[in-house]
Design an enzyme around this catalytic site. Structure first.
Site, PDB file in Angstrom:
ATOM      1  N   CYS A 274       0.703  -1.084  -0.073  1.00  0.00           N
ATOM      2  CA  CYS A 274      -0.089   0.136  -0.001  1.00  0.00           C
ATOM      3  C   CYS A 274       0.886   0.919   0.076  1.00  0.00           C
ATOM      4  O   CYS A 274       0.510   2.163  -0.978  1.00  0.00           O
ATOM      5  CB  CYS A 274      -1.012   0.022   1.085  1.00  0.00           C
ATOM      6  SG  CYS A 274      -0.142  -0.012   2.625  1.00  0.00           S
ATOM      7  N   HIS A 322      -2.566   1.346   6.758  1.00  0.00           N
ATOM      8  CA  HIS A 322      -3.052   1.269   5.311  1.00  0.00           C
ATOM      9  C   HIS A 322      -3.152   2.701   4.905  1.00  0.00           C
ATOM     10  O   HIS A 322      -3.582   3.512   5.835  1.00  0.00           O
ATOM     11  CB  HIS A 322      -4.246   0.520   5.257  1.00  0.00           C
ATOM     12  CG  HIS A 322      -4.525   0.106   3.994  1.00  0.00           C
ATOM     13  ND1 HIS A 322      -3.904  -0.603   3.226  1.00  0.00           N
ATOM     14  CD2 HIS A 322      -5.358   0.677   2.970  1.00  0.00           C
ATOM     15  CE1 HIS A 322      -4.298  -0.903   2.014  1.00  0.00           C
ATOM     16  NE2 HIS A 322      -5.353  -0.100   1.856  1.00  0.00           N
ATOM     17  N   HIS A 334      -5.755   1.945  -4.389  1.00  0.00           N
ATOM     18  CA  HIS A 334      -4.952   1.384  -3.377  1.00  0.00           C
ATOM     19  C   HIS A 334      -4.428  -0.240  -3.652  1.00  0.00           C
ATOM     20  O   HIS A 334      -4.861  -0.780  -4.506  1.00  0.00           O
ATOM     21  CB  HIS A 334      -5.561   1.474  -2.008  1.00  0.00           C
ATOM     22  CG  HIS A 334      -6.516   0.516  -1.795  1.00  0.00           C
ATOM     23  ND1 HIS A 334      -6.854  -0.200  -0.629  1.00  0.00           N
ATOM     24  CD2 HIS A 334      -7.489   0.178  -2.670  1.00  0.00           C
ATOM     25  CE1 HIS A 334      -7.872  -0.980  -0.801  1.00  0.00           C
ATOM     26  NE2 HIS A 334      -8.471  -0.865  -1.852  1.00  0.00           N
TER      27      HIS A 334
END
Length: 360
Positions: A274, A322, A334
């Site tokens: 990520c 994240h 993402h």
């Protein structure tokens, strides 16, 4: 963003999210209604109740979340190790230069000592009494004084260089110690990542094909429910930010990575995690940012959700484990987790911690 890139992103939004990302509040969740069950063919296994699969989904979420936290720790240790290795290289260069300087100074000191030996090393008074030409002696005395000053300067330089070398050596030893600690931290994080992913894969491997399909459906429904709740706040009516020139470049880069696999610790070009995706997107835009989602949250400027614009980064979960890039219209790009690819999703599909702006 160019017309071609915008068209690609629009297509991705349509295909990946259907109406879930761009739908108006109150209508988005309608598409997530569970289809009418079809009769189970005779002799086939009966799928487990949804509540049992929901527990599996929650367990998988927990495992992959822990893997994401460990991935951030791994990436942080990797960045520190790179920095320490570079510092050790620079210190080695300084030590080498210092050793060559010290050797040169010692040669000069040796030459001065040999010169003094040739003059007999007599004190100035004795040299004056024994001299046939006092004027010549005075000239020589001036040279001796200059020589003494040069010798003192030489001694000072030698001492300073020796101290510098000692300091460089001490710094190098400290950096080696830190590098060893970061190597151990990386190894521990890597082990935890592998353990969490293996546990998740083992859990998923026990499911039948229909169970996996139902599990995927539950996962989509959970994300859609969260997105719809977020949209129902009317947040999109308040978000009107326009991407900066660098933001457009970052979004363009992220859009170009759609479909590439998630791999923990990866930062391209063929796979990403990520924060690897977001950091590389902004590096491509000419604005380097921290490597990990936690450091991105700590170091970059925070902006209110209603003020975000395409290119900004949305940080998720209380531990900032994240990160995704906001691309407009309530959507993000993402790299979700192992087993998934870089994709488009709803910005509110996960718990939002906050928003940061790399080019504030």
């Amino acid at each position: 963003m160019g017309t071609g890139k915008r068209g690609l992103l629009t297509a991705a939004l349509t295909v990946v999210c259907a109406v879930t990302v761009l739908a108006a509040p109150g209508t988005a969740f309608a598409s997530a209604r569970t289809p009418t069950p079809t009769p189970t063919p005779s002799g086939s296994a009966t799928p487990p109740p949804s509540k049992d699969l929901e527990k599996v989904r929650e367990k998988l979420d927990g495992l992959y979340h822990d893997a994401a936290v460990a991935t951030d720790a791994y990436n942080a240790a990797e960045e520190k190790a790179k920095k320490q290795s570079a510092e050790i290289v620079e210190l080695a260069k300084k030590i080498d230069a210092g050793q060559r300087k010290l050797a040169r100074l010692k040669d000069q000191a040796g030459a001065a000592a040999r010169s003094q030996y040739r003059t007999g090393g007599l004190p100035p008074t004795a040299q004056f009494l024994l001299s046939d030409d006092p004027g010549q002696f005075l000239d020589g005395a001036g040279l001796v004084l200059q020589g003494q000053r040069a010798t003192n300067k030489l001694i000072t330089e030698v001492t300073g260089t020796q101290q510098d070398l000692q300091d460089y050596a001490d710094d190098a030893a400290a950096q080696w110690k830190k590098l060893d600690a970061e190597s151990k931290a990386k190894a521990a994080a890597k082990k935890k990542i592998q353990q969490q992913i293996e546990a998740a894969q083992k859990l998923e491997s026990k499911l039948e094909k229909k169970e996996k399909e139902r599990l995927d459906q539950l996962e989509r429904q959970a994300a859609l429910k969260a997105q719809t709740k977020w949209l129902d706040t009317g947040i999109l009516d308040r978000i009107h930010g326009k991407a900066s020139a660098q933001g457009e470049k970052a979004v363009g880069f992220a859009t170009g990575q759609l479909g590439k696999p998630y791999v923990w610790g990866a930062e391209g070009p063929d796979s990403f995690d990520c924060s690897g995706l977001t950091s590389q997107a902004w590096a491509a835009a000419g604005h380097p940012i921290p490597r990990t989602s936690q450091e991105q949250w700590k170091q970059l400027k925070h902006v209110d959700v209603k003020d975000m614009r395409p290119g900004d980064l949305i940080i998720y979960f209380d531990d900032a484990s994240h990160v995704a890039m906001y691309v407009g219209d309530g959507a993000i790009i993402h790299a979700p987790r192992p087993g998934r690819t870089v994709t488009v999703a709803g910005a509110g599909s996960m718990p939002i911690l906050g928003v940061v702006r790399p080019d504030a």
